[in-house]
Design an enzyme around this catalytic site. Structure first.
Site, PDB file in Angstrom:
ATOM      1  NE  ARG A  13      46.809  68.948   0.659  1.00  0.00           N
ATOM      2  CZ  ARG A  13      46.962  68.518  -0.584  1.00  0.00           C
ATOM      3  NH1 ARG A  13      45.925  68.357  -1.373  1.00  0.00           N
ATOM      4  NH2 ARG A  13      48.163  68.259  -1.054  1.00  0.00           N
ATOM      5  CB  SER A  40      42.463  69.138  -3.511  1.00  0.00           C
ATOM      6  OG  SER A  40      43.103  69.039  -4.763  1.00  0.00           O
ATOM      7  CD  GLU A  61      33.539  76.573  -7.040  1.00  0.00           C
ATOM      8  OE1 GLU A  61      34.620  76.036  -7.374  1.00  0.00           O
ATOM      9  OE2 GLU A  61      32.797  77.207  -7.834  1.00  0.00           O
ATOM     10  CG  PHE A  86      37.505  78.092  -5.659  1.00  0.00           C
ATOM     11  CD1 PHE A  86      37.851  79.267  -6.313  1.00  0.00           C
ATOM     12  CD2 PHE A  86      38.179  76.934  -5.999  1.00  0.00           C
ATOM     13  CE1 PHE A  86      38.846  79.289  -7.282  1.00  0.00           C
ATOM     14  CE2 PHE A  86      39.177  76.945  -6.965  1.00  0.00           C
ATOM     15  CZ  PHE A  86      39.510  78.118  -7.605  1.00  0.00           C
ATOM     16  CG  HIS A 112      44.776  73.958  -1.651  1.00  0.00           C
ATOM     17  ND1 HIS A 112      44.270  72.841  -1.007  1.00  0.00           N
ATOM     18  CD2 HIS A 112      45.547  73.497  -2.671  1.00  0.00           C
ATOM     19  CE1 HIS A 112      44.722  71.750  -1.619  1.00  0.00           C
ATOM     20  NE2 HIS A 112      45.508  72.116  -2.617  1.00  0.00           N
ATOM     21  CG  ASP A 120      47.873  76.059  -7.907  1.00  0.00           C
ATOM     22  OD1 ASP A 120      48.813  75.510  -8.511  1.00  0.00           O
ATOM     23  OD2 ASP A 120      46.900  75.436  -7.465  1.00  0.00           O
ATOM     24  NE  ARG A 170      49.136  72.211  -3.520  1.00  0.00           N
ATOM     25  CZ  ARG A 170      49.347  72.668  -4.745  1.00  0.00           C
ATOM     26  NH1 ARG A 170      49.505  73.965  -4.944  1.00  0.00           N
ATOM     27  NH2 ARG A 170      49.405  71.837  -5.774  1.00  0.00           N
TER      28      ARG A 170
END
Length: 317
Positions: A13, A40, A61, A86, A112, A120, A170
């Protein structure tokens, strides 16, 4: 055999963030949108240098995808940023109708992705996004393996006309591809030549494939390793040239084997040159909470599993 060196672990990322920052300097039409995840997605540098070219949409989104589609009409090249879950599942209708069907020049940048999202848990660990996106007509699908390749891909997709799904992750992973590499959409990268088995890998599993190849070499098995960063369009030519030499193949990905890279490769083989194939990936399951290393171990997404799959597929030749 050729040895690849980890020059220092970095998250993919951050490679996206570095590529976006570079585009901010070189392409005035590039704009960025984010759904409340600036840190992020590592978009801070682009925003600091180009505040007038950034749009904070918030946790909306679907609205972000619609706005991005609209921005293309004025000649802008929008890069949307949020988690892979998302970026796809939550907004699939908007992508299908407003971006893919309308052939809008939107770059959907998804962080991610996969199990390595980690703690998560299953609600955020999307493992079906490649399948969702590759089925959309006209959608280019890219899944990069390290920081350097992600930076190069981010820069390259700005020059590609049409919708793109760029998938990255991530955690910090091995950074081993050249810093000055040329990223060519639809062209696989032959990392290691071999004669006994073809290993086709994408994303975080590319480094694991290289580690497996080293272990196999010590056992007298010469594995050919191919980095498939472009899942669509797929480099049929490179895959077929390899399996015609080796006679068998293992595909490996941080994604559900239903609908992922492995199935795309299987289609190519079935149409042109059938050979034994083994699949490394999750199998019709959601993920769960845990560290990236724990999850990759539990679901068999590592060099050890690739080694075992190679042993199995060679016996089927």
């Amino acid at each position: 055999m050729k040895k690849y060196i980890d020059t220092g672990k970095k998250d993919t990322r951050s490679g996206f963030g570095a590529g976006l920052e570079e585009l901010g300097k070189t392409n005035e039409n590039v704009v960025a949108l984010c759904a409340d995840l600036i840190g992020s997605l590592k978009m801070d540098a682009f925003i600091a240098n180009n505040p007038e070219r950034f749009f904070q949409i918030g946790i909306a989104e679907a609205n972000m995808m619609g706005i991005a589609a609209g921005l293309t009409i004025g000649g802008k090249i929008p890069f949307t940023g949020t988690f892979a879950n998302f970026s796809t599942g939550r907004v699939y209708d908007q992508i299908r109708q407003s971006i893919a069907y309308s052939d809008k020049n939107v770059k959907i940048c998804a962080s991610h992705a996969g199990l390595t999202l980690g703690e998560d848990g299953a609600t955020h660990q999307i493992l079906e996004d490649i399948g969702l996106m590759k089925m959309l007509p006209g959608m280019t699908v890219i899944n990069t393996c390290d920081y350097n390749q992600t930076k190069a891909a981010t820069i390259a997709i700005a020059d590609h006309e049409g919708p793109v799904y760029l998938r990255f992750g991530r955690p910090k992973v091995a950074n081993f591809t050249p810093e000055d590499q040329k990223f060519e959409i639809g062209k696989a990268v032959l990392l290691q030549e071999g004669s006994d088995v073809t290993i086709v890998a994408t994303g975080h599993l590319v480094w694991e494939a290289l580690q497996a190849a080293e272990s196999l070499y010590e056992q007298g098995i010469h594995a050919e390793v191919i980095n498939i960063h472009s899942i669509k369009p797929l480099d049929d030519e490179t895959i077929l040239a390899s399996v015609k030499k080796t006679g068998c193949i293992v595909t490996t990905e941080e994604h559900n084997i239903l609908g992922g890279l492995g199935e795309s490769v299987a289609r190519v083989l079935a149409q042109h040159h059938p050979v034994p194939q083994e699949f490394i990936g999750t199998n019709d399951t959601f993920g769960e909470s845990g560290t990236p290393d724990q999850l990759m171990e539990k679901y068999g997404l590592n060099a050890t599993s690739i080694n075992e799959a190679v042993q199995k597929v060679i016996k089927r030749k």
